[in-house]
Design an enzyme around this catalytic site. Structure first.
Site, PDB file in Angstrom:
ATOM      1  N   ASP A  53       8.995  -5.188   4.461  1.00 49.13           N
ATOM      2  CA  ASP A  53       8.039  -5.809   5.549  1.00 49.13           C
ATOM      3  C   ASP A  53       8.834  -6.435   6.578  1.00 49.13           C
ATOM      4  O   ASP A  53       8.881  -6.320   7.719  1.00 49.13           O
ATOM      5  CB  ASP A  53       7.395  -7.043   4.910  1.00 49.13           C
ATOM      6  CG  ASP A  53       5.972  -6.692   4.272  1.00 49.13           C
ATOM      7  OD1 ASP A  53       5.733  -5.285   4.184  1.00 49.13           O
ATOM      8  OD2 ASP A  53       5.171  -7.507   3.919  1.00 49.13           O
ATOM      9  N   THR A 122       0.751  -2.283   0.599  1.00 52.03           N
ATOM     10  CA  THR A 122       1.779  -1.850  -0.507  1.00 52.03           C
ATOM     11  C   THR A 122       1.400  -3.013  -1.373  1.00 52.03           C
ATOM     12  O   THR A 122       1.402  -2.207  -2.592  1.00 52.03           O
ATOM     13  CB  THR A 122       3.293  -2.009  -0.052  1.00 52.03           C
ATOM     14  OG1 THR A 122       3.206  -3.351   0.803  1.00 52.03           O
ATOM     15  CG2 THR A 122       3.589  -1.222   0.886  1.00 52.03           C
TER      16      THR A 122
END
Ligand SMILES: *[C@@H]1O[C@H](CO)[C@@H](O)[C@H](O)[C@H]1NC(C)=O
Ligand SMILES: *[C@@H]1O[C@H](CO)[C@@H](O)[C@H](O)[C@H]1NC(C)=O
Length: 325
Positions: A53, A122
């Site tokens: 991220d 995710t």
């Protein structure tokens, strides 16, 4: 030549390239043996996600700001950036060749707010991962639901969006070309997939598995009413926040998220693309979501995304759900 192209088209063209560049990085991080699935405990996977991220968001922010320093870029991660000229990602030619809708033609960088979600979907997928031996550690499960989202807002409204699926096509086997980019601009249209209009009257509803709760179910049951539908209907409950994409693609007719857990960066890009094809995305009360740069991040009123019949579906949301959001 670039100077004659409206700013919004240049930002969108850069965003498409930046999303492609980010997808490369995602695939690299996700398939890295060093960071792999050896650590099966949730904590390890969560750490891996955080690392990806952060890296992807840094890439997106740095690439956008290197080229458009006056843009407002908002995302989940808020790290100090090292802005270097080589951060520029270039511009997508297909976007640059298109005519800008007149309403967007005179915008300045300062008027554009970019909502970035570096890697949606995710965490929700992690419990489902069980990689087949011939694929990199993180390739399995619902990986085509993993998305990179870049949304452009003007005057508080979602107008432009880029959705990249880094693992699109992964089920076609190890030799498949992975990844796909969908983009759109309100007033211009949306591109990057084979568009098929969903059948009129169909009601395939989807929601987010990880956030499924009593209110979500109540809402779905109420909207899923066979009496209202002239054709057979189906209710599917699976997946992640990237599910608004299923509505964009016409595989589902409504995405219902009757809980407060998602953020402006989750909805800005999908909303813009949906609106570009005549759909809509609002909270469960049917109220527009505000993407102004100073708003609070959570979409406290939930989310309903539709390809058509938006108001009809909003009207079916049960009172108990409205009262709780
Ligand atoms: C944009 O600016 C040009 C030049 O200043 C002007 O002619 C045009 O009308 C403007 N368009 C809009 C939609 O405001
Ligand atoms: C989307 O919903 C908003 C809020 O209800 C409404 O104002 C707008 O006209 C709708 N747009 C479309 C394209 O249906």
């Amino acid at each position: 030549i670039m100077a004659n192209i409206p700013v919004i088209m240049r930002v969108l063209a850069a965003s498409v390239r930046i999303a492609d560049k980010s997808a490369l990085l995602v695939r690299e991080i996700m398939s890295s043996r060093d960071l792999g699935i050896v650590d099966k405990v949730c904590g390890g996977q969560k750490n891996l996600q955080t690392k990806a991220d952060t890296a992807v968001e840094k890439l997106i922010r740095a690439s956008l700001l290197a080229e458009f320093p006056q843009l407002n870029v908002i995302g989940e991660e808020d790290e100090k950036l090292d802005l270097t000229a080589d951060a520029k990602a270039g511009s997508d030619d297909q976007v640059l060749r298109m005519a800008c809708p007149p309403a967007c033609a005179n915008l300045s960088q300062e008027e554009i707010v970019v909502w970035v979600d570096p890697l949606d979907g995710t965490a929700d997928n992690f419990p489902l991962y069980s990689p087949p031996p011939n694929l990199p550690p993180f390739i399995s499960g619902l990986l085509d639901h993993v998305t990179i989202l870049i949304g452009l807002a003007v005057n508080g409204e979602a107008v432009g969006g880029v959705i990249n699926q880094p693992f699109y096509n992964y089920q076609s086997g190890p030799q498949a070309n992975l990844g796909r980019t969908i983009w759109g601009l309100v007033g211009l249209g949306a591109f990057g997939w084979n568009r098929a209009e969903p059948p009129v009257g169909r009601r395939i509803l989807i929601t987010t598995r990880s956030h499924s709760n009593e209110l979500v179910n109540l809402c779905l049951d109420s909207i899923y009413s066979p009496d209202l539908c002239p054709t057979p209907t189906k209710k599917t409950m699976t997946g992640t926040k990237g599910l608004a994409l299923r509505v964009i693609e016409g595989e589902a007719d409504a995405y219902v998220f009757a809980s407060p857990g998602c953020k402006k960066w989750d909805t800005c890009a999908p909303e813009a693309i949906l609106r570009a094809v005549g759909g809509n995305l609002t909270d469960v009360h049917g109220k527009k979501i505000n993407y102004h740069k100073d708003v609070k991040f959570p979409n406290t009123g939930g989310v309903i995304a539709t390809y058509r019949d938006h108001q009809t579906i909003i009207d079916l949301v049960p009172q108990k759900v409205r009262d709780n959001l």
